[in-house]
Design an enzyme around this catalytic site. Sequence first.
Site, PDB file in Angstrom:
ATOM      1  N   ARG A 113       4.574   6.893   4.421  1.00  0.00           N
ATOM      2  CA  ARG A 113       5.291   6.904   5.860  1.00  0.00           C
ATOM      3  C   ARG A 113       5.559   8.402   6.056  1.00  0.00           C
ATOM      4  O   ARG A 113       5.928   8.874   7.328  1.00  0.00           O
ATOM      5  CB  ARG A 113       6.666   6.085   5.804  1.00  0.00           C
ATOM      6  CG  ARG A 113       6.268   4.799   5.395  1.00  0.00           C
ATOM      7  CD  ARG A 113       7.548   3.828   5.547  1.00  0.00           C
ATOM      8  NE  ARG A 113       7.261   2.414   5.511  1.00  0.00           N
ATOM      9  CZ  ARG A 113       7.791   1.498   4.765  1.00  0.00           C
ATOM     10  NH1 ARG A 113       8.948   2.095   4.146  1.00  0.00           N
ATOM     11  NH2 ARG A 113       7.600   0.604   4.885  1.00  0.00           N
ATOM     12  N   HIS A 117       4.772  22.728 -14.191  1.00  0.00           N
ATOM     13  CA  HIS A 117       6.129  23.004 -14.876  1.00  0.00           C
ATOM     14  C   HIS A 117       6.708  22.110 -15.307  1.00  0.00           C
ATOM     15  O   HIS A 117       7.506  21.994 -16.381  1.00  0.00           O
ATOM     16  CB  HIS A 117       7.093  23.685 -13.783  1.00  0.00           C
ATOM     17  CG  HIS A 117       6.878  25.163 -13.180  1.00  0.00           C
ATOM     18  ND1 HIS A 117       7.580  25.972 -12.653  1.00  0.00           N
ATOM     19  CD2 HIS A 117       5.709  25.730 -13.052  1.00  0.00           C
ATOM     20  CE1 HIS A 117       7.178  27.187 -12.222  1.00  0.00           C
ATOM     21  NE2 HIS A 117       5.880  27.108 -12.569  1.00  0.00           N
ATOM     22  N   ARG A 121       4.464  27.570 -21.205  1.00  0.00           N
ATOM     23  CA  ARG A 121       5.699  28.203 -21.359  1.00  0.00           C
ATOM     24  C   ARG A 121       6.762  27.225 -20.973  1.00  0.00           C
ATOM     25  O   ARG A 121       8.164  27.754 -21.286  1.00  0.00           O
ATOM     26  CB  ARG A 121       5.450  29.434 -20.745  1.00  0.00           C
ATOM     27  CG  ARG A 121       5.440  29.317 -19.162  1.00  0.00           C
ATOM     28  CD  ARG A 121       5.111  30.380 -18.252  1.00  0.00           C
ATOM     29  NE  ARG A 121       4.810  30.504 -16.994  1.00  0.00           N
ATOM     30  CZ  ARG A 121       6.056  30.332 -16.091  1.00  0.00           C
ATOM     31  NH1 ARG A 121       7.251  30.928 -16.271  1.00  0.00           N
ATOM     32  NH2 ARG A 121       5.558  30.222 -14.856  1.00  0.00           N
ATOM     33  N   HIS A 122       6.442  26.357 -20.431  1.00  0.00           N
ATOM     34  CA  HIS A 122       7.731  25.226 -20.060  1.00  0.00           C
ATOM     35  C   HIS A 122       8.031  24.138 -20.999  1.00  0.00           C
ATOM     36  O   HIS A 122       8.787  23.285 -20.839  1.00  0.00           O
ATOM     37  CB  HIS A 122       7.362  24.647 -18.720  1.00  0.00           C
ATOM     38  CG  HIS A 122       7.142  25.536 -17.525  1.00  0.00           C
ATOM     39  ND1 HIS A 122       8.382  26.241 -17.098  1.00  0.00           N
ATOM     40  CD2 HIS A 122       6.145  26.054 -16.883  1.00  0.00           C
ATOM     41  CE1 HIS A 122       7.837  27.086 -16.004  1.00  0.00           C
ATOM     42  NE2 HIS A 122       6.330  26.990 -16.023  1.00  0.00           N
ATOM     43  N   ASP A 159       2.852  -0.186  -3.040  1.00  0.00           N
ATOM     44  CA  ASP A 159       3.457  -1.234  -2.529  1.00  0.00           C
ATOM     45  C   ASP A 159       2.884  -1.487  -1.205  1.00  0.00           C
ATOM     46  O   ASP A 159       1.886  -0.849  -0.823  1.00  0.00           O
ATOM     47  CB  ASP A 159       5.192  -1.201  -2.628  1.00  0.00           C
ATOM     48  CG  ASP A 159       5.505  -0.256  -1.720  1.00  0.00           C
ATOM     49  OD1 ASP A 159       4.778   0.484  -0.884  1.00  0.00           O
ATOM     50  OD2 ASP A 159       7.017   0.073  -1.681  1.00  0.00           O
ATOM     51  N   HIS A 160       3.556  -2.248  -0.342  1.00  0.00           N
ATOM     52  CA  HIS A 160       2.871  -2.749   1.053  1.00  0.00           C
ATOM     53  C   HIS A 160       2.921  -1.676   1.699  1.00  0.00           C
ATOM     54  O   HIS A 160       2.076  -1.412   2.803  1.00  0.00           O
ATOM     55  CB  HIS A 160       3.852  -3.821   1.563  1.00  0.00           C
ATOM     56  CG  HIS A 160       5.295  -3.625   1.521  1.00  0.00           C
ATOM     57  ND1 HIS A 160       6.207  -3.678   0.505  1.00  0.00           N
ATOM     58  CD2 HIS A 160       6.222  -3.079   2.516  1.00  0.00           C
ATOM     59  CE1 HIS A 160       7.157  -3.432   0.684  1.00  0.00           C
ATOM     60  NE2 HIS A 160       7.460  -3.119   1.923  1.00  0.00           N
ATOM     61  N   CYS A 206       4.545   4.630  -2.120  1.00  0.00           N
ATOM     62  CA  CYS A 206       5.338   3.845  -1.599  1.00  0.00           C
ATOM     63  C   CYS A 206       5.614   4.568  -0.301  1.00  0.00           C
ATOM     64  O   CYS A 206       4.895   5.412   0.219  1.00  0.00           O
ATOM     65  CB  CYS A 206       6.468   3.493  -2.298  1.00  0.00           C
ATOM     66  SG  CYS A 206       7.883   4.499  -2.484  1.00  0.00           S
ATOM     67  N   GLY A 207       6.878   3.921   0.528  1.00  0.00           N
ATOM     68  CA  GLY A 207       7.072   4.429   1.903  1.00  0.00           C
ATOM     69  C   GLY A 207       7.331   6.068   1.716  1.00  0.00           C
ATOM     70  O   GLY A 207       7.052   6.843   2.654  1.00  0.00           O
ATOM     71  N   THR A 208       8.132   6.346   0.641  1.00  0.00           N
ATOM     72  CA  THR A 208       8.870   7.646   0.574  1.00  0.00           C
ATOM     73  C   THR A 208       8.256   8.504  -0.678  1.00  0.00           C
ATOM     74  O   THR A 208       8.110   9.726  -1.002  1.00  0.00           O
ATOM     75  CB  THR A 208      10.294   7.792   0.425  1.00  0.00           C
ATOM     76  OG1 THR A 208      10.819   6.971  -0.660  1.00  0.00           O
ATOM     77  CG2 THR A 208      10.949   7.234   1.690  1.00  0.00           C
ATOM     78  N   ARG A 224      11.527  23.243 -21.963  1.00  0.00           N
ATOM     79  CA  ARG A 224      12.438  22.191 -21.033  1.00  0.00           C
ATOM     80  C   ARG A 224      11.842  20.911 -21.008  1.00  0.00           C
ATOM     81  O   ARG A 224      12.649  19.875 -20.897  1.00  0.00           O
ATOM     82  CB  ARG A 224      12.213  22.838 -19.741  1.00  0.00           C
ATOM     83  CG  ARG A 224      12.670  24.194 -19.565  1.00  0.00           C
ATOM     84  CD  ARG A 224      12.404  24.928 -18.175  1.00  0.00           C
ATOM     85  NE  ARG A 224      12.997  26.254 -18.183  1.00  0.00           N
ATOM     86  CZ  ARG A 224      12.246  27.531 -17.896  1.00  0.00           C
ATOM     87  NH1 ARG A 224      11.214  27.067 -17.268  1.00  0.00           N
ATOM     88  NH2 ARG A 224      12.772  28.245 -18.103  1.00  0.00           N
TER      89      ARG A 224
END
Length: 146
Positions: A109, A98, A131-132, A8-9, A65-67, A135
Amino acid sequence: MKIAFGCDHAGIDIKDKLISFIKSLGHEVIDCGTNSKDSCDYPDFALKVSQNIISKSADKGILICGTGIGMSIAANKVKGIRAAVCWSKETAQLIAQHNNANIMCAGARFASPDDICLWIKTFLETEFEQRHIKRINKISQIEQQY
């Protein structure tokens, strides 16, 4: 490998560097946008990258994105997508080993472009550890049921 890339921006300023880096590793990149610094909605790009993976046009995806959190939430709404946020080389390795993640998300950011490049390289080069699988199958069952 074909890699679908979206941002995104908040990620536009590092987009070209990341795409060039991915190409330097020998991968083909499908650019899913954005292509502007104008404010935009991250779910649109999370969906485009996810659709490329589900349709098998791309093998894996990168979302910025930002986070990284919003992209991850949006991408994970698509059946068959396992998107995870990275914040270190170790988390990039673990989401591949995993969680068999097919999309890596990161926050522009909160990390340098060089760090994100290292995480991308780690994510793309790390193999899923079988092995995962139990799950991962349970995640798929939840997805089917709800």
